[in-house]
Motif scaffolding. Structure first.
Motif, short mmCIF file in Angstrom:
data_model
loop_
_atom_site.label_atom_id
_atom_site.label_comp_id
_atom_site.label_asym_id
_atom_site.label_seq_id
_atom_site.Cartn_x
_atom_site.Cartn_y
_atom_site.Cartn_z
N ASP A 222 11.77 7.71 -11.11
CA ASP A 222 12.74 6.88 -10.39
C ASP A 222 14.19 7.25 -10.69
N LEU A 223 14.45 8.53 -10.83
CA LEU A 223 15.81 8.99 -11.11
C LEU A 223 16.64 8.97 -9.83
N GLU A 224 17.88 8.46 -9.94
CA GLU A 224 18.80 8.42 -8.82
C GLU A 224 20.11 9.09 -9.22
N LEU A 225 20.89 9.47 -8.22
CA LEU A 225 22.14 10.18 -8.46
C LEU A 225 23.34 9.29 -8.21
N TYR A 226 24.38 9.49 -9.04
CA TYR A 226 25.66 8.82 -8.82
C TYR A 226 26.76 9.84 -9.06
N TYR A 227 27.77 9.82 -8.21
CA TYR A 227 28.91 10.72 -8.39
C TYR A 227 30.19 9.99 -8.01
N HIS A 228 31.20 10.14 -8.85
CA HIS A 228 32.48 9.46 -8.66
C HIS A 228 33.49 10.42 -8.04
N THR A 229 34.19 9.97 -7.00
CA THR A 229 35.26 10.76 -6.41
C THR A 229 36.52 9.92 -6.28
N GLU A 230 37.64 10.59 -6.30
CA GLU A 230 38.92 9.91 -6.12
C GLU A 230 39.50 10.33 -4.77
N ASN A 231 39.77 9.37 -3.91
CA ASN A 231 40.31 9.66 -2.58
C ASN A 231 41.75 10.16 -2.69
N ILE A 232 42.04 11.22 -1.94
CA ILE A 232 43.38 11.81 -1.95
C ILE A 232 43.92 11.80 -0.52
N ASP A 233 45.12 11.33 -0.37
CA ASP A 233 45.75 11.31 0.95
C ASP A 233 46.32 12.70 1.23
N LEU A 234 45.64 13.46 2.07
CA LEU A 234 46.04 14.83 2.34
C LEU A 234 47.26 14.91 3.23
#
Length: 236
Positions: A222-234
């Motif tokens: 039951d392994l799941e993935l999580y990934y954190h991103t920071e939104n950048i105003d291009l």
């Protein structure tokens, strides 16, 4: 200094020392005897690891795993620390530890040259007595001067940081499903050809040199993935 403080804060978050949010900058400054700038840099590191949510005017809130969730592999913080949340640390069983030279396949995988000498570490890792993953990891000897059997039993990255000051600057991760070869299937106790989650990783120093590359095959239930991103105003 800020990196050490960030590591301490991360350990506290993993240990659930903070219920909902981090203490104020003033409290952290007193706790670590550090300047406001140092504390802010440390908090930035923790944020980039996907453990904090910033709310303007309210502070830094802890991102918690939902109670009903399966085991979460947090690619932002590294799966060693993610496993600690679930009752780790991971316990290793060494399958292979030796020195080899990179063939064409390994050179392509690790973005290195054919013939480069490598430490090869193949190990099974267990979480709460259950098999967590099969890890095939390589360390160019031009960058990593020495590994011992003792050092590869635990966190190799921690050993490299403490012994040689080697810390990664950039990591490339590629997650995909693969079918297990006969040799890998035998190691993890699954049928040959079964699909499993595989993470291909390359870790670079600040100067662009590769100090580690690996394939990790996850078999924990039951392994799941999580990934954190920071939104950048291009546009700005």
């Amino acid at each position: 200094m800020y990196r050490a403080i960030a590591q301490d804060i991360i350990k506290s978050i993993i240990a659930n020392d903070y219920e909902t949010k981090l203490p104020t900058e003033k409290v952290l400054m007193a706790r670590f005897n550090a300047s406001r700038n140092t504390i802010r840099k440390a908090i930035d590191v923790v944020f980039r690891h996907g453990l904090l949510r910033r709310v303007q005017g309210s502070g830094n809130f802890i991102i918690k795993q939902p109670d009903e969730s399966a085991t979460v592999l947090n690619l932002s913080i590294g799966f060693d620390r993610a496993a600690m949340v679930e009752g780790g640390p991971l316990v290793s069983k060494i399958v292979t530890f030796d020195k080899i030279k990179a063939d064409e396949k390994l050179a392509k995988q690790g973005n290195i040259s054919v013939g480069d000498e490598l430490y090869r570490v193949i190990r099974l890792r267990y979480l709460k007595d259950c098999l967590y993953d099969l890890e095939e990891s390589y360390f160019p000897r031009a960058i990593v001067p020495f590994l011992s059997e003792e050092s590869v039993q635990q966190s190799i990255f921690t050993f490299l940081r403490d012994a040689y000051g080697i810390t990664g600057s950039t990591t490339e991760n590629y997650v995909h499903q693969v079918r297990l070869t006969a040799e890998r299937a035998q190691l993890v106790g699954l049928p040959e050809g079964d699909k499993t989650l595989c993470l291909d990783g390359i870790n670079y120093l600040a100067n662009g040199d590769v100090f580690n590359f690996s394939k990790t095959f996850f078999v924990y239930e039951d392994l799941e993935l999580y990934y954190h991103t920071e939104n950048i105003d291009l546009e700005n």
